[in-house]
Design an enzyme around this catalytic site. Structure first.
Site, PDB file in Angstrom:
ATOM      1  N   ASP A  52       0.838  -1.203   0.000  1.00 55.93           N
ATOM      2  CA  ASP A  52       0.000   0.000   0.000  1.00 55.93           C
ATOM      3  C   ASP A  52       0.877   1.258   0.000  1.00 55.93           C
ATOM      4  OD1 ASP A  52       0.878  -0.118   2.601  1.00 55.93           O
ATOM      5  OD2 ASP A  52      -1.116   0.040   3.524  1.00 55.93           O
ATOM      6  N   ASP A  91      -1.333  -6.379  -0.435  1.00 52.42           N
ATOM      7  CA  ASP A  91      -1.406  -5.645   0.833  1.00 52.42           C
ATOM      8  C   ASP A  91      -2.841  -5.164   1.031  1.00 52.42           C
ATOM      9  OD1 ASP A  91      -0.041  -4.766   3.036  1.00 52.42           O
ATOM     10  OD2 ASP A  91       1.011  -3.125   2.020  1.00 52.42           O
ATOM     11  N   LYS A 121      -1.248  -9.505   2.965  1.00 47.01           N
ATOM     12  CA  LYS A 121      -0.510  -8.941   4.103  1.00 47.01           C
ATOM     13  C   LYS A 121      -1.400  -7.992   4.890  1.00 47.01           C
ATOM     14  CE  LYS A 121       2.963  -5.768   3.798  1.00 47.01           C
ATOM     15  NZ  LYS A 121       2.484  -4.719   4.732  1.00 47.01           N
ATOM     16  N   GLU A 123      -1.433  -5.511   8.701  1.00 48.88           N
ATOM     17  CA  GLU A 123      -0.484  -4.842   9.606  1.00 48.88           C
ATOM     18  C   GLU A 123      -0.909  -4.933  11.071  1.00 48.88           C
ATOM     19  OE1 GLU A 123       0.496  -0.814   8.538  1.00 48.88           O
ATOM     20  OE2 GLU A 123       1.148  -1.385   6.529  1.00 48.88           O
ATOM     21  N   GLU A 190       9.457  -4.111  10.345  1.00 48.56           N
ATOM     22  CA  GLU A 190       9.909  -2.839   9.757  1.00 48.56           C
ATOM     23  C   GLU A 190      10.428  -1.881  10.830  1.00 48.56           C
ATOM     24  OE1 GLU A 190       7.143  -1.046   7.027  1.00 48.56           O
ATOM     25  OE2 GLU A 190       8.265   0.842   6.942  1.00 48.56           O
TER      26      GLU A 190
HETATM   27  O1  KIV Z   1       3.524  -1.111   1.615  1.00 41.52           O
HETATM   28  C1  KIV Z   1       4.689  -1.529   1.559  1.00 41.52           C
HETATM   29  O2  KIV Z   1       5.415  -1.315   0.571  1.00 41.52           O
HETATM   30  C2  KIV Z   1       5.186  -2.302   2.683  1.00 41.52           C
HETATM   31  C3  KIV Z   1       6.639  -2.648   2.690  1.00 41.52           C
HETATM   32  C4  KIV Z   1       7.454  -1.460   2.961  1.00 41.52           C
HETATM   33  C5  KIV Z   1       6.935  -3.765   3.620  1.00 41.52           C
HETATM   34  O3  KIV Z   1       4.450  -2.630   3.559  1.00 41.52           O
END
Ligand code: KIV
Length: 293
Positions: A52, A91, A121, A123, A190
């Site tokens: 994202d 994401d 993914k 968070e 991260e």
């Molecule tokens: O959104 C993204 O690019 C990420 C990475 C930095 C891990 O979550």
């Protein structure tokens, strides 16, 4: 190296586990469209994340928060069309999974069905652990993300390293372990001090991908636009620039503009010609039209 290397076989989750066991680093990078997907495919990476971060790198928002499911799906589908060997991670954007297991399932299923992602993914720890468990129970491989989680940057006090005190480090480690217990296949950590990653790696069985988390993780991820220098904005201290694509692109477009203004482009070699005889016939047709005969 050839511009079109021979196609590789598709990477699987078992391959990632095998590489972790063998101590072979995993390479992950973001991509957001078809050309970037083709580039990272040809570079031979293991995993591609349509992050994202697209909100900022390609859509011009000032954080990841505003990006919508539909915007992310459009970008993810384009990447899917350009990718064959690497695993594709989608994401889930802010607001698309946190409120309930049902919401998380509905969103994740769209990413799997419509964009063909291999993993999704999400968070944070906390309630996200329950969402991860629900997605895994529904048969979807999940990537967790701890440490600096940009979707909740405001609550974390901005884009800053997390886990700097022993207590805060423990909280990051506990989130990671909870996500592993919930069935996540992979974890992104991260912007945490390298000591935190080192301690985390003692305990994690699933592969851990670091970004700004030191060298001890099983692999690394960077944002495509950061590592290639596609944009001119500031980057986090953990970013290493491997190219200056923006400078090359500005030079290219400037050279084009200069040639157009000087009437040096296009040259005869860039155009089309009528076959012999046709120009004369055209002239005759136009003349006849002019004289009305
Ligand atoms: O959104 C993204 O690019 C990420 C990475 C930095 C891990 O979550």
């Amino acid at each position: 190296m050839s511009a079109h290397p021979a196609p590789r076989r598709r990477v699987t989750l078992l391959d990632l586990a095998e590489k972790k066991r063998a101590g072979e680093p995993l390479v992950m990078v973001t991509a957001y469209d078809h050309p970037s997907a083709r580039i990272v495919e040809d570079a031979g990476v293991d995993l591609v994340l349509v992050g994202d971060s697209a909100a900022m790198t390609v859509l011009g928002y000032d954080s990841t928060v505003p990006v919508t499911i539909d915007e992310m799906l459009m970008l993810t589908k384009a990447v899917r069309r350009g990718l064959s060997a690497p695993l594709l991670v989608g994401d889930l954007p802010f607001g698309s999974y946190e409120a309930s297991d049902e919401l998380a399932l509905a969103t994740a299923q769209r990413f799997v069905k419509e964009a063909g992602v291999d993993l999704v993914k999400i968070e944070r720890g906390g309630t996200t652990v329950d969402r991860a468990r629900a997605l895994v129970a529904a048969g979807m491989p999940v990537v967790g993300h701890v440490g600096l989680t940009p979707q909740s940057a405001a609550a974390l006090g901005g884009y800053r390293a997390q886990g700097r005190s022993a207590e805060a480090a423990l909280a990051v480690i506990d989130d990671a372990l909870a996500l592993e217990r919930a069935g996540c296949s992979l974890l992104v950590v991260e912007a945490v001090p390298s000591e935190v990653t080192a301690a985390l790696m003692q305990q994690m069985r699933i592969p851990v991908i670091g970004i700004g988390a030191g060298a001890d993780a099983d692999g690394q991820v960077l944002v495509f636009h950061d590592l290639l220098g596609v944009h001119d904005g500031p980057t986090a201290r953990f970013v290493k620039r491997y190219a200056d694509v923006r400078a090359v692109a500005v030079d290219g477009v400037s050279a084009y503009a200069k040639e157009v203004r000087a009437r040096a482009y296009p040259g005869p070699e860039h155009g089309y010609r009528m076959p012999g005889g046709e120009p004369a016939r055209l002239a005759a047709l136009l003349a006849a039209r002019h004289t009305g005969s």
